[in-house]
Design an enzyme around this catalytic site. Structure first.
Site, short mmCIF file in Angstrom:
data_model
loop_
_atom_site.label_atom_id
_atom_site.label_comp_id
_atom_site.label_asym_id
_atom_site.label_seq_id
_atom_site.Cartn_x
_atom_site.Cartn_y
_atom_site.Cartn_z
N TYR A 1 31.09 24.22 -138.01
CA TYR A 1 32.26 25.24 -137.74
C TYR A 1 32.96 25.34 -139.06
CZ TYR A 1 35.63 27.88 -135.26
OH TYR A 1 36.57 28.93 -134.70
N ALA A 2 33.70 24.20 -139.40
CA ALA A 2 34.56 24.19 -140.58
C ALA A 2 33.79 24.78 -141.76
CB ALA A 2 34.96 22.71 -140.75
N ASN B 1 35.22 39.61 -135.87
CA ASN B 1 35.51 38.67 -134.96
C ASN B 1 34.44 37.56 -134.18
OD1 ASN B 1 37.71 37.84 -132.80
ND2 ASN B 1 35.83 38.43 -131.60
N LYS C 1 33.82 28.55 -141.45
CA LYS C 1 34.77 29.13 -141.52
C LYS C 1 35.47 28.88 -142.89
CE LYS C 1 35.17 30.85 -137.27
NZ LYS C 1 35.06 32.26 -137.05
N SER D 1 39.37 30.38 -139.31
CA SER D 1 39.89 29.14 -138.36
C SER D 1 40.76 28.16 -139.06
CB SER D 1 39.00 28.53 -137.65
OG SER D 1 39.44 27.42 -136.91
N1 LIG Z 1 39.87 30.42 -129.61
C1 LIG Z 1 40.53 29.89 -130.70
O1 LIG Z 1 41.37 28.99 -130.43
C2 LIG Z 1 40.03 30.51 -132.01
C3 LIG Z 1 40.50 29.61 -133.04
C4 LIG Z 1 40.30 29.82 -134.35
C5 LIG Z 1 39.42 30.80 -134.58
N2 LIG Z 1 38.75 31.54 -133.63
C6 LIG Z 1 37.64 32.42 -133.96
O2 LIG Z 1 38.17 33.71 -133.19
C7 LIG Z 1 36.97 34.58 -132.89
C8 LIG Z 1 36.98 34.90 -131.53
O3 LIG Z 1 36.89 33.65 -130.70
P1 LIG Z 1 37.25 33.70 -129.40
O4 LIG Z 1 38.09 32.35 -129.03
O5 LIG Z 1 37.81 34.97 -128.71
O6 LIG Z 1 35.83 33.48 -128.61
P2 LIG Z 1 34.93 34.02 -127.28
O7 LIG Z 1 34.00 32.92 -127.15
O8 LIG Z 1 35.98 33.97 -126.18
O9 LIG Z 1 34.52 35.38 -127.71
C9 LIG Z 1 33.50 35.52 -128.60
C10 LIG Z 1 32.60 36.48 -128.19
O10 LIG Z 1 31.66 36.57 -129.37
C11 LIG Z 1 30.31 36.95 -128.93
N3 LIG Z 1 29.29 36.41 -129.75
C12 LIG Z 1 28.76 35.33 -129.74
N4 LIG Z 1 27.77 35.28 -130.58
C13 LIG Z 1 27.50 36.61 -131.03
C14 LIG Z 1 26.53 37.16 -131.72
N5 LIG Z 1 25.64 36.59 -132.49
N6 LIG Z 1 26.63 38.66 -131.89
C15 LIG Z 1 27.73 39.28 -131.54
N7 LIG Z 1 28.63 38.61 -130.59
C16 LIG Z 1 28.67 37.43 -130.46
C17 LIG Z 1 30.44 36.17 -127.48
O11 LIG Z 1 29.36 36.88 -126.66
C18 LIG Z 1 31.73 36.39 -126.81
O12 LIG Z 1 31.84 37.52 -126.29
C19 LIG Z 1 35.80 33.56 -133.48
O13 LIG Z 1 35.30 33.87 -134.65
C20 LIG Z 1 36.45 32.08 -133.35
O14 LIG Z 1 35.60 31.51 -134.29
C21 LIG Z 1 38.99 31.27 -132.37
#
Ligand SMILES: NC(=O)c1ccc[n+]([C@@H]2O[C@H](COP(=O)([O-])OP(=O)(O)OC[C@H]3O[C@@H](n4cnc5c(N)ncnc54)[C@H](O)[C@@H]3O)[C@@H](O)[C@H]2O)c1
Length: 249
Positions: free
Chosen positions: A158-159, A94, A162, A146
């Site tokens: 990012y794209a 995640n 993903k 994503s």
């Molecule tokens: N929020 C959205 O709308 C959305 C949409 C599509 C995909 N995503 C994907 O869902 C996942 C979670 O996103 P989110 O919105 O909860 O993000 P968030 O920023 O709330 O949480 C992400 C967590 O990952 C941790 N992190 C960052 N770099 C790291 C590393 N190198 N090693 C370990 N941990 C690390 C951060 O400390 C954070 O706690 C991500 O992969 C994101 O790309 C999110």
């Protein structure tokens, strides 16, 4: 009798980036269904706090601080899990970040930073966990892709990462199926977390208008399909991308 996700009970689930946001919700949901959960994050404070929340709710949990871009830390995450609970049933990749910018102004560091965490970090965790799963001849991997994988202005890095995760998932699904390991992707749309809080209110309103279900997703909307994919309800599903985006695409 209603299906209770019996097979999730007493299983062991590692969730990367689970100190906050979607990952934290996934960790809670698995713990609520009786899984032993490994909360892992690069940020030590949120990692510890999230694990404490789960423990306070009565969940079985441990936490391991881990930067998924560092293979030695990833190997330590797997080893600590095995040392404590003897197996890894579910790996939920995640952890992810964005660092947006128009392509013509994108610095190599900005490209590498995003690809390294999202894509190479996912590879690192898959590689280290599969080593244990193949011996057990079972396991589930869920990789977070994503909606941006289809292309998004300002998010070339990012794209690309993903979309790369989809290729990684589909290849691993085919290679690892004979070992009893299923590998799937969940691709969120617009979910209410820190990642999207930075988007200006006006743009957010415009985005919501485009979503057929007329709301942003909440972390729980993503956690539930991940629980399903890890359960034996989804025992014949591998190599798939499940879009969870309110009907956006
Ligand atoms: N929020 C959205 O709308 C959305 C949409 C599509 C995909 N995503 C994907 O869902 C996942 C979670 O996103 P989110 O919105 O909860 O993000 P968030 O920023 O709330 O949480 C992400 C967590 O990952 C941790 N992190 C960052 N770099 C790291 C590393 N190198 N090693 C370990 N941990 C690390 C951060 O400390 C954070 O706690 C991500 O992969 C994101 O790309 C999110």
């Amino acid at each position: 009798m209603a299906y209770q996700f019996e097979d999730i009970k007493d299983s062991v689930a590692i969730v990367t980036g689970s100190g906050r946001g979607i990952g934290k919700e996934i960790a809670h949901l698995f713990a609520q269904h009786g899984a032993k959960v490994v909360v892992s994050d690069i940020d030590a404070d949120v990692c510890e706090a999230a694990a404490k929340e789960i423990a306070d709710e009565g969940g079985e949990v441990m936490h391991v601080v881990c930067d998924i871009t560092k293979m030695d830390q990833v190997e330590n995450l797997m080893k600590q899990t095995i040392d404590k609970w003897g197996k890894i049933d579910h790996l939920i990749n995640n952890a992810g970040i964005t660092k947006d910018g128009l392509f013509l102004r994108m610095k190599p560091e900005q490209w590498n930073f995003v690809v390294n965490i999202n894509l190479t970090g996912t590879y690192n965790c898959c590689f280290a966990a599969v080593n244990y799963m193949r011996k057990a001849r079972k396991g589930n991997i869920i990789n977070l892709s994503s909606i941006a994988r289809h292309g998004n202005p300002g998010q070339a890095n990012y794209a690309a990462a993903k979309a790369g995760i989809v290729g990684l998932t589909k290849s691993l699904a085919k290679e690892l199926a004979p070992m009893g390991i299923r590998v799937n992707c969940v691709a969120p749309g617009f979910v209410h977390t820190r990642l999207t809080d930075a988007i200006p209110e006006k743009i957010r309103e415009e985005m919501i208008k485009q979503i057929p279900l007329k709301r942003t997703g909440e972390p729980i909307d993503i956690a539930k399909p991940i629980l399903f994919l890890c359960s034996d309800l989804a025992g014949y599903i591998t190599g798939q991308v499940l879009d969870v985006n309110g009907g956006l695409a």
